[in-house]
Design a protein around this motif. Structure first.
Motif: not given
Length: 435
Positions: A141, A198, A405
């Motif tokens: 992320l 997310r 990611g």
């Protein structure tokens, strides 16, 4: 061979050389030179090689490219943009994925002082990734956010891609800049939505920060954003009020960036030298590719291959949406393997007449093209921003982790592109206010 056949043979050889990883500027100039020689003779080929580089490089509007590059590199090396991330972090850290959201907004702020996606990704990578990793953010992320956020650098003005497109397509650069604002903001908020979703689904990806930040600290942090705000106000305020032209805006921006850095005490001879050298190297590489694209345009004009392609598409009576889909696929595929400026300059001599003939707004198409090329910057197997972030973070994350990611951001980009196609006013509303 007929002239048209020579033109298509040249295109085929060009693509083959690029696939073999021959530098794109060398490919464009070499193939065009040999093609013009085959079509109209040796003297015309040498004449083109002598006249086209000068006539292109001597274009007054093109002088804004090195100036905007200089502005961005000065801001980067003098550290004028660090306050943008710090302020965003303090104000947004309590949100789900707050540091990642701060990274996106920090990138949007940095984008307003540089026209480079790579520079934006590199700068935010050095600032934001260590901060997110320190707060136990998931590596995919953290790195994916910075790689994707870097693409905002070419959408929010000033944008080197838009300047070059505007010169080649002969459309107002100021209108392209305004059109990029809508697409850039849409991309920014689209990426923020991805992060929040997310983080809500899996809070372990982005642990909530529990640091207490007083209102006074937040206000102090906002004060540290004054260099970027002053620079944006000076450049874009003067540009859109008519005080100076887009060409002059680059010189004003570079001068103002140097003055602000001096006032802030962050500009020394070393940082100025580094900014100057990077500006010279980047400008030289851009000009070589652009000169090659100009020669390719001349070669295709002599051969008639470009007109042949345009006439063939028109004769097919292709639905505009099908045509747009085909062009979209071309740029998405090219974006996987070529850097954006090379991909754009390689294709515009062929595709611009087709797009214009189909009745699309060249302002709108320029912004959509920029978006497609920036998607290519994070698309496997050669997403340039991904490798930039890998170079910045080193062993903190693998290349595969970074690519993993960015997948969610690619999904967001799909919806952003659909929105720009379905609602052209996202791009055209602000430029319409100028007319």
């Amino acid at each position: 061979m007929s002239d048209v056949q020579i033109g298509f043979a040249g295109i085929g050889i060009l693509l083959t050389l690029i696939a073999l990883r021959v530098p794109i500027g060398v490919c464009l100039i070499g193939v065009s030179f040999v093609g013009i020689w085959a079509l109209v003779g040796e003297r015309a080929a040498w004449g083109s090689l002598g006249v086209i580089p000068y006539s292109f490089a001597a274009t007054w509007q093109l002088s804004s490219v090195p100036m905007f590059l200089m502005m961005g590199f000065l801001c980067y090396h003098a550290g004028l943009t660090k306050g943008m991330f710090d302020a965003a972090r303090m104000w947004l850290s309590r949100l789900p994925g707050g540091l990642a959201i701060a990274t996106v907004f920090g990138a949007a702020g940095f984008a307003a002082v540089t026209g480079s996606s790579v520079a934006c990704a590199a700068a935010m990578g050095r600032i934001a990734v260590p901060e997110m990793m320190r707060h136990r953010y998931d590596a995919s992320l953290a790195t994916g956010t910075v790689a994707a956020a870097g693409t905002i650098g070419a959408l929010i003005p000033p944008s080197i891609l838009m300047i070059l497109y505007g010169i080649i397509a002969e459309v107002p650069i100021s209108s392209l800049f305004l059109g990029g604002v809508g697409a850039g903001l849409l991309t920014t908020f689209g990426y923020v939505a991805v992060i929040i979703i997310r983080a809500k689904i899996n809070p372990e990806l982005a642990p909530t920060l529990h640091e207490e930040v007083s209102l006074r600290d937040k206000i102090v942090a906002l004060k540290e954003t004054w260099p970027v705000i002053l620079l944006m106000a000076g450049v874009f305020g003067g540009l859109f009020s008519g005080a100076f032209t887009p060409t002059e805006a680059g010189a004003v921006g570079a001068s103002l960036a140097a003055l602000i850095a001096l006032l802030k005490g962050s500009l020394n001879w070393g940082s100025f030298r580094d900014a100057l050298m990077e500006t010279l190297l980047t400008s030289a590489s851009l000009f070589i590719i652009a000169i090659g694209a100009s020669m390719l345009t001349r070669f295709l004009a002599f051969s008639g291959a470009g007109d042949h392609l345009s006439d063939a598409v028109t004769a097919m009576g292709a639905d505009p949406l099908l045509l747009l889909l085909a062009i979209s696929l071309i740029y998405l595929v090219l974006g996987m393997f070529l850097e954006p400026i090379g991909a754009m300059l390689l294709t515009l001599p062929i595709l611009l007449p087709i797009v214009d003939g189909a009745g699309f707004s060249l302002i709108w198409f320029g912004i959509l093209l920029t978006k497609f090329l920036e998607i290519g910057m994070i698309t496997p197997p050669i997403g340039l921003n991904v490798f930039v972030i890998k170079g910045v973070v080193g062993d903190l994350a693998s290349t595969g982790t970074i690519f993993r990611g960015i997948l969610w951001f690619l999904v967001a980009d799909f919806f952003i592109v659909v929105a720009i196609i379905a609602f052209p006013q996202i791009v055209l509303y602000l430029p319409g206010l100028l007319s």
